[in-house]
Design a protein around this motif. Structure first.
Motif, short mmCIF file in Angstrom:
data_model
loop_
_atom_site.label_atom_id
_atom_site.label_comp_id
_atom_site.label_asym_id
_atom_site.label_seq_id
_atom_site.Cartn_x
_atom_site.Cartn_y
_atom_site.Cartn_z
N GLY A 22 28.95 4.11 64.59
CA GLY A 22 28.47 3.11 65.24
C GLY A 22 28.19 1.87 64.21
N GLN A 51 23.02 13.36 64.20
CA GLN A 51 24.17 14.14 63.47
C GLN A 51 24.13 13.40 61.87
OE1 GLN A 51 27.94 15.36 65.59
NE2 GLN A 51 27.32 13.64 66.43
N TYR A 156 24.38 10.78 53.80
CA TYR A 156 24.85 9.83 54.81
C TYR A 156 23.69 9.03 55.51
CZ TYR A 156 29.31 12.27 54.07
OH TYR A 156 30.48 12.40 53.11
N PRO A 381 35.06 16.12 59.84
CA PRO A 381 34.45 15.18 58.50
C PRO A 381 34.29 13.72 59.13
CG PRO A 381 36.77 15.24 58.17
CD PRO A 381 36.52 15.77 59.56
#
Ligand SMILES: Cc1cc2nc3c(=O)[nH]c(=O)nc-3n(C[C@H](O)[C@H](O)[C@H](O)COP(=O)(O)OP(=O)(O)OC[C@H]3O[C@@H](n4cnc5c(N)ncnc54)[C@H](O)[C@@H]3O)c2cc1C
Length: 402
Positions: A22, A51, A156, A381
């Motif tokens: 997003g 996640q 991430y 991925p």
């Protein structure tokens, strides 16, 4: 006044979900069409709480994926872009390379097939014998291996936070979307506290909840998210592993098999496995969401996966509940590990799209409806590939605005 010339809505592009997909979409929209008003609604108190913030942190090379698939194209491109993005914004990252190790001769044909696939995907791959394996990883044992040069690691969660900042979108945390209403001019959504937000186009990047959000919008997604938990251990003696060490994957389940991953913080994670989660955010066996579980069990595809893959499932369940069994799996690659070297670490849950007939959707899946773009399958991925995925979703969203 927005770039699209209307003040009837609160924004032009309304994104649901403040995970990496997003936020990358918001970032891509504001770069492709400056002046476009973007609102991101995220139910948690900050970005990347699911996640995106609970994964292995690997920048995948793209070696596993079918040539020509979205996964292959976006992972190869995305890995290079992710390294550049981290370098540009000073985020921690490292291109470490990784070893894929065959521990038995029976795995050699699959290892060679992987070499071929890597070359087709344009990835630098080096074949190694047992002596060369120990040059890279002195404690790892195998009959043969390949070294993939472009694999790396990053954080991430930090990437997502940077995308949020650089996008300059209006990001509203603690804003859970509970209703979606289609209007002739776009969409109106209601959040749990009763706020209405109107947008020209809706982008659904709700990860573990994307099928529910699609149904809130009145669209039949034709799939359900079946949540699979990935459990990790942390290696108490991280010096046993220098970089990233993976087993030869089963082509049907490339994410299975015990991996050793030295993260950006220097710690070594062992895992993840894949066991059914008893709730979409079921991060442990004690988290049970009866309504969500009933929804999963009511989907015919769930039973079909169970029938088809029960043997794999049983092995994964056994390693989930038995540390001894898990340790045995690790020892195939790293013989010097004992149960005392493994400490439980936080788990993640994968959002895996499953079709009615039990097919696990392999590739990324993006579907459109009127004034809506739904991202319905963005498993691994997708963090690596998030910059190209975001650009593609942004392109489609902007096309709806005309
Ligand atoms: C165990 C594990 C290991 C992985 N390892 C890797 C790896 O090493 N490398 C890699 O590239 N990928 C990896 N992945 C995959 C990667 O993490 C995901 O593909 C990626 O994070 C997906 O991002 P997302 O934005 O789609 O989902 P998410 O990060 O889950 O974001 C979705 C967001 O939507 C929000 N949301 C949901 N419903 C609503 C609602 N109604 N209203 C408002 N907000 C809502 C959620 O709170 C959430 O923040 C791994 C995944 C797991 C689970």
């Amino acid at each position: 006044m927005s770039a699209y010339g209307s003040d009837r809505f609160d924004c032009d592009v309304l994104v649901i979900g403040g995970g990496i997909v997003g936020l990358s979409t918001a970032y891509a929209v504001t770069r492709a069409a400056p002046g476009t008003r973007v609102v991101v609604l995220e139910k948690e108190r900050g970005p990347a709480r699911h996640q995106t913030g609970r994964n292995s942190g690997v920048i995948h090379s793209g070696i596993y994926y079918r040539p020509g698939s979205l996964k292959a194209r976006y992972a190869v491109r995305g890995a290079a872009e992710m390294v550049k993005f981290c370098a540009e914004y000073g985020l921690p990252h490292e291109v470490t390379g990784k070893l894929i190790v065959a521990t038995e001769r029976a795995e050699l044909p699959r290892l060679h097939a992987l070499v071929q696939r890597g070359r087709e995907n344009g990835i630098p791959v080096r074949e190694l014998g047992p002596a060369q394996i120990t040059e890279y990883e002195p404690r790892v044992r195998g009959v043969a291996a390949i070294h993939v040069g472009t694999t790396g690691v990053c954080d991430y969660g930090a990437v997502a936070a940077q995308l949020a900042e650089a996008s300059r979108a209006d990001i509203r945390y603690g804003a859970e979307v509970v209703a979606v209403d289609r209007r002739p001019w776009g969409v109106a959504v209601r959040t749990a506290d009763g706020t209405i937000v109107r947008g020209g186009v809706l982008v659904n990047c709700a990860g573990l909840h994307c099928d529910r959000v699609a149904r809130l919008a009145g669209d039949d997604p034709g799939m359900r998210i079946v949540p699979f938990r990935g459990e990790y251990y942390e290696l108490a003696r991280p010096e046993l592993v220098r970089g990233l060490v993976y087993p030869v994957p089963d082509p049907a389940f490339p994410f299975l098999g015990v991996h050793l991953t030295r993260g950006i913080d220097g710690g070594v994670h062992v895992g993840p496995n894949a066991v059914p989660a008893l709730g979409r955010e079921g991060y442990g066996w004690s988290v049970v969401r009866p309504r969500e579980l009933a929804g999963t069990l009511a989907w015919p595809g769930s039973w079909r996966i169970a029938r088809r893959h029960w043997r794999y499932g049983a092995g994964e369940l056994h390693r989930s509940v038995s540390k001894r069994a898990f340790t045995e799996a690790v020892r195939r690659l790293l013989p010097s590990v004992g149960p005392e070297d493994l400490h439980r670490a936080p788990a993640g849950v994968r959002a895996q799209a499953v079709l009615r007939d039990g097919t696990l959707v392999d590739d990324f899946l993006i579907r459109e409806a009127r004034r809506t773009v739904h991202v319905l399958n963005a498993p691994s991925p997708a963090a690596t590939a998030s910059l190209p995925i975001g650009r593609e979703v942004a392109r489609r969203a902007l096309a709806h605005l005309g």
